[in-house]
Design an enzyme around this catalytic site. Sequence first.
Site, mmCIF file in Angstrom:
data_model
loop_
_atom_site.group_PDB
_atom_site.id
_atom_site.type_symbol
_atom_site.label_atom_id
_atom_site.label_comp_id
_atom_site.label_asym_id
_atom_site.label_seq_id
_atom_site.Cartn_x
_atom_site.Cartn_y
_atom_site.Cartn_z
ATOM 1 N N LYS A 231 51.082 45.157 33.137
ATOM 2 C CA LYS A 231 50.525 44.774 34.450
ATOM 3 C C LYS A 231 51.303 45.445 35.571
ATOM 4 C CE LYS A 231 48.650 40.343 32.942
ATOM 5 N NZ LYS A 231 48.941 38.939 32.695
ATOM 6 N N GLN B 42 52.459 34.123 34.254
ATOM 7 C CA GLN B 42 52.051 34.414 32.875
ATOM 8 C C GLN B 42 52.076 33.142 32.021
ATOM 9 O OE1 GLN B 42 50.899 37.423 31.910
ATOM 10 N NE2 GLN B 42 50.504 36.667 29.857
ATOM 11 N N ASP C 263 44.377 35.265 39.105
ATOM 12 C CA ASP C 263 43.919 34.902 37.759
ATOM 13 C C ASP C 263 42.643 34.065 37.823
ATOM 14 O OD1 ASP C 263 45.264 35.824 35.496
ATOM 15 O OD2 ASP C 263 46.952 34.453 35.786
HETATM 16 N N1 GUN Z 1 48.167 34.706 29.049
HETATM 17 C C1 GUN Z 1 47.185 35.251 28.302
HETATM 18 N N2 GUN Z 1 46.199 35.732 29.080
HETATM 19 C C2 GUN Z 1 46.566 35.485 30.355
HETATM 20 C C3 GUN Z 1 45.968 35.758 31.606
HETATM 21 O O1 GUN Z 1 44.878 36.324 31.727
HETATM 22 N N3 GUN Z 1 46.675 35.348 32.697
HETATM 23 C C4 GUN Z 1 47.867 34.724 32.591
HETATM 24 N N4 GUN Z 1 48.480 34.349 33.729
HETATM 25 N N5 GUN Z 1 48.456 34.462 31.442
HETATM 26 C C5 GUN Z 1 47.806 34.850 30.330
#
Ligand code: GUN
Length: 299
Positions: A55, A99, A122
């Site tokens: 990311k 996350q 998100d």
């Molecule tokens: N963990 C697995 N997929 C995601 C996601 O799309 N966003 C976040 N914040 N954590 C994750």
Amino acid sequence: MAEAKIIDGKLMAQEVRENVATGVAFLQQHHGITPGLAVVLVGDNPASQIYIRNKGRATTAAGMKSFEHRFDAGLSEKDLLKLIETLNGDDNVNGILVQLPLPDHIDDTKVISAIAPEKDVDGFHVINTGLLATGGDGLVPGTPLGCLMMVKKYAGSLSGKNALVIGRSNIVGKPMAQLLLKESCTVTIGHSKTRDLKAECLRADILVVAVGVPNLVTGDMVKPGAVVIDVGQNIIPAPEKGEGKTRLVGDVDFDAVKNIAGAITPVPGGVGPMTIACLLKNTLTATCRQQGISLKEDT
Ligand code: GUN
């Protein structure tokens, strides 16, 4: 039998990322603004560390600022909430992503609710899920947003089509169903208690599978010509590659279904790359909304 079109998620994600980079350059040139994305990681979950690294790289490659906040698993909930409050008030931060999963002593819901909804890239905050459910314009989770782009490209007009989403998670299944409903599909959500999953699948013109079970959807379950989107990311043993080796597979038996579907996403190289691309798109969208700037729809 004609083989399905293989949906190239890498290529589609590249296009999205290029559009985002164009939008970022426009913001910098005409408004002196550089969007910023803050990513928070608590603990040392190996998969999360890889996501976070990717990311961060994608964010800077799109010309945005990337702020990483990493903590060991002992961080208290109180300190995490304090950090979010600081990020909410920081004008250099337009998007905030925490996350998941978080360590057990931290309440995910409390943390997500603390993020300012306009910075919730998100799309997990109840304000954003509520806006999606009521036809409003909030921030939509990246994975289902990417899936919808793929469906739109390969299924033609969606209005009136039968869509089946297998999986009812807050991250993928539920928002995916809402997005398809917004496109006027007739939407069914299947899950572990669904009585006859095969019968539900065979009715679906559009099939999105997001459960985390390898080979859940087999060739005999798919309607000829259907568009099949496989969100699964399962690591399974691969003794054929050598002792102790593994490989990544989805929830769909790709080799069988590709002879029946009209279009299908591979794993890897399908949905995965679109998730990060859509996160960047959301960060650009969030920045523009915060600044009251409108860009052309394709950026
Ligand atoms: N963990 C697995 N997929 C995601 C996601 O799309 N966003 C976040 N914040 N954590 C994750």
